[in-house]
Design an enzyme around this catalytic site. Structure first.
Site, PDB file in Angstrom:
ATOM      1  N   CYS A 433      39.337  24.192  83.274  1.00  0.00           N
ATOM      2  CA  CYS A 433      39.432  23.169  81.904  1.00  0.00           C
ATOM      3  C   CYS A 433      40.852  22.795  81.454  1.00  0.00           C
ATOM      4  O   CYS A 433      41.412  22.107  82.190  1.00  0.00           O
ATOM      5  CB  CYS A 433      38.606  23.444  80.888  1.00  0.00           C
ATOM      6  SG  CYS A 433      36.826  23.303  81.208  1.00  0.00           S
ATOM      7  N   GLU A 435      43.055  26.199  81.313  1.00  0.00           N
ATOM      8  CA  GLU A 435      43.633  27.383  81.134  1.00  0.00           C
ATOM      9  C   GLU A 435      44.824  27.574  81.855  1.00  0.00           C
ATOM     10  O   GLU A 435      44.991  27.573  83.137  1.00  0.00           O
ATOM     11  CB  GLU A 435      42.434  28.477  81.571  1.00  0.00           C
ATOM     12  CG  GLU A 435      41.287  28.316  80.895  1.00  0.00           C
ATOM     13  CD  GLU A 435      40.022  27.462  81.904  1.00  0.00           C
ATOM     14  OE1 GLU A 435      40.487  26.088  81.766  1.00  0.00           O
ATOM     15  OE2 GLU A 435      39.352  27.962  82.438  1.00  0.00           O
TER      16      GLU A 435
END
Length: 846
Positions: A433, A435
């Site tokens: 997502c 990170e």
């Protein structure tokens, strides 16, 4: 600035895109059958060699599929956008859903009866042998109780393979798989026979050689298939294409690429094989523009239009990858999300601007293809050219929810604070997502768990109980708290307890993967697994982390502030009165609703009420504005779905009118900041079995909707079971002072400590970003947010009516793509409750 516009995609790209859009996702059985056969044949061998033999069996026997019109080949499944099953991680949930997966709420897949029979027969081998079986055997009952009560879940790696990795694609492009085998042989020749780990290292090296030899054969099988198709192809143009494909596959990825076309094909084979080896999602291409650009520069003969078409074809192939999950996890990851995050821009290891021609070609490909994958991201820093940022903003205006934008000025020091060197930190990419990680040197275990901060607050307000059961420690009755210090002390104690069991559960799953499913193919592409002679799952990476992510931060912050403001400062309500109202869900049935500005009234009614209040009173602070709007709405109409008034209406109106996070109010924002810090500080106290540190993130995927169902009514006026706020975003409808104020609030959170990533969603009306002025203002908003030290931001540019129309007539909006959380998805395939959550987000204007 004059808008450049985007060129038109080729007819080939549109045909390939339509095949993806029209595909019905299937579950296929070939991989499950092959891996089961391999395991039966290798009983008694060490785990790493069993995995190598499994990879060999699959790479050598998985069906070879070349789809019509493809220029880049290599497929995981026979059918487009379908999925294979990996029973070595878990399987029983698949069997339970044979009859329901096609009709479930989120991400349905078709399973033909013959496929179900083949899977059932394969599954008979696996009881007691999976990573999930082993992980479960390690977990304490307390950890399992926490999971069952909705405090956290570790389902991502519990049910599937470990993903969230970015490998060294550039290394393969330069030296090929043959070069990696040579590197392993050289490492074996240097081994010290006196080393106590000599045997284990030798097994690892042998496993890598087995896997990569089979991977070379995988590409050669595609070369043979392309030649076979060419022999029977009547169209001379397509025949020539197939012959070139055969030539490419015969050369790469066995050897280094010599042309840009070969580099594109080699990249895709790596991406494809990583997906086949393991069921882990978020296998992210990382800094695509950095490792692909040298091959474009060196290829003097390639036509730039054809080079763009090749990149477009890679974008299509990334959308061909799919993954099925259990029914509950599918709701958390709604939208067939696979999270292949591809990042461009930013800076070089030496601190210079990294933008190049490929960076812009990736934006063009996104505009051409307009599909959910890849999860396209850009890096922004003080040296980012204005033209690059403006071009990215033009892509955002297309309404696809991409690119997501990341701030080097926060992420680089955040990674350094975790022990990453400056050069490595500057070379970060985004996986999954949101990170950040140092590419091809990290086993980050991002997305290791969803942690429900709002649930911990609910448990705190109930003296450690959840659903009447004593789940956490006894920390005192809520009604006995004398001041905010008592509340914070109880919340801190509950947080420490639940984070401890989160860590325990994560480490149990971590150990299980290291023992039962070390992965030789991916390991050889991450530094320094070859140098250390151990797999990624056993600690072979240079940097090792575990990253669980929190959600419900805004709900928790607003709730704590509502207590502070209304009970201890203004003394408008007692703790006993608040507790009674919460226990009664404000007098409404659980899952029901009551009138609240922005909730049960139409958008037109809310805006009309706001205009009426402001015209009568002029400028007002947010608390007064919300209260007056609520009273105006409550006096003009009955609630749309709420039923009769209750004795708790006044309490809920009071709480709902409290100042909220997202309006640049320091008193409120600092409470939300502290609530997030309590979680983050607790997480970073722990280490994992690979010798690395836990690091916190704050992002939800779409779990804020799913796990909101586990949370009772809260002191911010939220009803039981309602969705929670997503990521670090304010609660929907509460950020009423405009996008800059909302962004300023979000930037006040400590994004440096949340080094596993933070996620901020904003939604704009298309008219707000129209024209040159709209684009300039939009880019300025991004720069301002990043100057205030926000980490990440992403945008939906779409009006509410379009989304409502898509709900009513999904067949007319099949190509409508929206940003859900750290990923985009086709709006019409999302569960309605996730669609409703996106619709409810505040529509901003500049």
């Amino acid at each position: 600035m004059i808008e450049k516009g985007f060129s038109k995609p080729t007819d080939r790209v549109m045909r390939l895109k339509n095949e993806i859009l029209n595909a019905k996702p299937y579950v296929e059985s070939e991989r499950a059958v092959l891996v089961t056969e391999a395991y039966k044949e290798t009983e008694g061998l060490p785990a790493i060699l069993r995995r190598a033999k499994a990879a060999e069996k699959i790479f050598n026997n998985l069906p070879v599929t070349i789809r019509n019109d493809e220029l880049i080949v290599g497929a995981i499944t026979k059918n487009p956008r379908s999925t294979e099953i990996c029973p070595e991680f878990s399987y029983d949930w698949v069997e339970k859903e044979f009859d329901t997966m096609a009709t479930r709420l989120a991400d349905p897949f078709l399973i033909p009866k013959e496929t179900a029979k083949e899977l059932h027969d394969a599954f008979l081998y696996w009881p007691g042998k999976t990573t999930s079986d082993l992980a479960s055997s390690y977990m304490s009952q307390e950890a399992k109780d926490c999971i069952a009560s909705g405090v956290f879940t570790v389902g991502n790696y519990f049910y599937g393979g470990v993903g969230h990795v970015c490998v060294d694609y550039g290394k393969v492009l330069k030296i090929g798989f043959r070069g990696i085998i040579t590197e392993v042989v050289q490492a074996m020749e240097k081994m010290d026979r006196m080393d106590p780990d000599y045997i284990k290292k030798q097994q690892f090296y042998n496993a890598v050689i087995i896997a990569y030899t089979a991977a070379i054969n995988f590409a050669h099988r595609y070369a043979a298939k392309a030649l076979e198709l060419a022999q029977n192809e009547a169209n001379p143009t397509r025949k020539a294409e197939l012959l070139q494909i055969a030539q490419n596959c015969a050369r790469v990825p066995e050897n280094g690429a010599t042309t840009f076309y070969e580099a594109c094909q080699s990249f895709w084979f790596v991406q494809c094989l990583l997906q086949i080896e393991s069921s882990g999602h978020s296998i992210s291409p990382g800094r695509f523009d950095q490792y692909m650009y040298p091959f474009l520069c060196a290829d003097k003969s390639i036509d730039k239009g054809f080079a763009q078409e090749l990149v477009d074809c890679i974008w299509i192939k990334l959308n061909d990858v799919n993954k099925t999950r259990d029914e509950v996890s599918a709701q958390a990851f709604a939208g067939y999300a696979v999270f292949q995050n591809l990042c461009v821009g930013g800076q070089t290891e030496g601190g210079l601007d990294a933008t190049n021609e490929i960076s812009y070609m990736c934006m063009e490909a996104t505009a051409h293809v307009r599909l959910p994958a890849p999860s396209f991201s850009i890096r922004v820093w003080q040296g980012t050219p204005d033209d690059f940022l403006h071009r990215a903003c033009e892509v955002v205006r297309l309404g696809l929810g991409v690119p997501a934008m990341y701030n080097d000025e926060v992420i680089v020091p955040a990674l350094q604070n975790r022990g990453v060197t400056l050069h490595d930190a500057r070379n970060y990419g985004i996986v999954g997502c949101v990170e950040p990680q140092c590419i091809h040197k990290t086993e980050g275990w991002h997305d290791a768990a969803f942690f429900n901060v709002a649930k911990v607050l609910e448990i705190t307000l109930n003296n450690g109980k959840a659903g009447g059961k004593q789940l956490g420690p006894v920390t005192g009755e809520f009604t006995s708290f004398r001041n905010m210090d008592d509340l914070y002390a109880a919340f801190q104690k509950q947080m420490a307890y639940f984070v401890h069991y989160l860590v325990e559960a994560d480490n149990c799953v971590d150990l299980a993967h290291g023992e039962r499913c070390p992965l030789p193919f991916v390991s050889a592409l991450v530094d320094d697994c070859i140098g250390r002679g151990k797999s990624l799952q056993e600690g072979g990476a240079i940097y090792n982390f575990t990253g669980p992510q929190a959600f419900g931060v805004a709900d928790t912050g607003d709730s704590v502030y509502a207590i502070q403001k209304n009970v201890f400062e203004d003394k408008k309500i007692t703790l006993a009165e608040m507790k009674e109202a919460l226990d009664a869900n404000f007098g409404l049935p659980v899952g029901g609703s009551a009138p609240s500005a922005g909730g049960d009234f139409t958008e037109e009614q809310v805006f009309a009420a706001v205009r009426k209040v402001l015209s009568s009173n002029g400028s007002m602070d947010v608390s007064a504005l919300k209260g007056e709007v609520y009273r105006t709405l409550s006096g003009q109409a009955a609630p749309a779905a709420g039923g009769s008034s209750t004795k708790y209406d006044a309490i809920r109106r009071l709480l709902d009118a409290s100042p909220a996070f997202g309006n640049d109010i320091d008193d409120v924002d600092m409470v939300a900041r502290e609530c997030a810090l309590i979680y983050c500080r607790e997480v970073e106290k722990y280490t994992n079995p690979r010798g690395g540190q836990f690091q916190a993130g704050i992002y939800p995927v779409s779990a804020n909707v799913l796990f909101g169902k586990d949370v009772a009514a809260l002191p911010d006026g939220r009803l039981a079971k309602a969705p929670l706020a997503d990521g670090v975003s304010p609660r929907p409808g509460q950020d009423v002072k405009g996008p800059t104020a909302a962004a300023n609030s979000v930037a006040k959170l400590d994004h440096f400590i949340a080094s596993n990533g933070t996620l901020y969603n904003q939604k704009f009306l298309p008219s707000a970003l129209a024209g040159d002025a709209g684009l300039q203002n939009f880019a300025s908003l991004v720069r301002s947010y990043f100057d205030h030290k926000g980490m990440h931001v992403q945008f939906n540019v779409i009006d509410r009516q379009t989304l409502l129309d898509a709900q009513l007539e999904p067949e007319k909006h099949n190509d409508l793509v929206v940003r859900v959380a750290g990923y985009s998805a086709q709006f019409v395939v999302l569960a309605k409750e996730v669609q409703d959550d996106i619709i409810s987000r505040t529509e901003q204007t500049l």
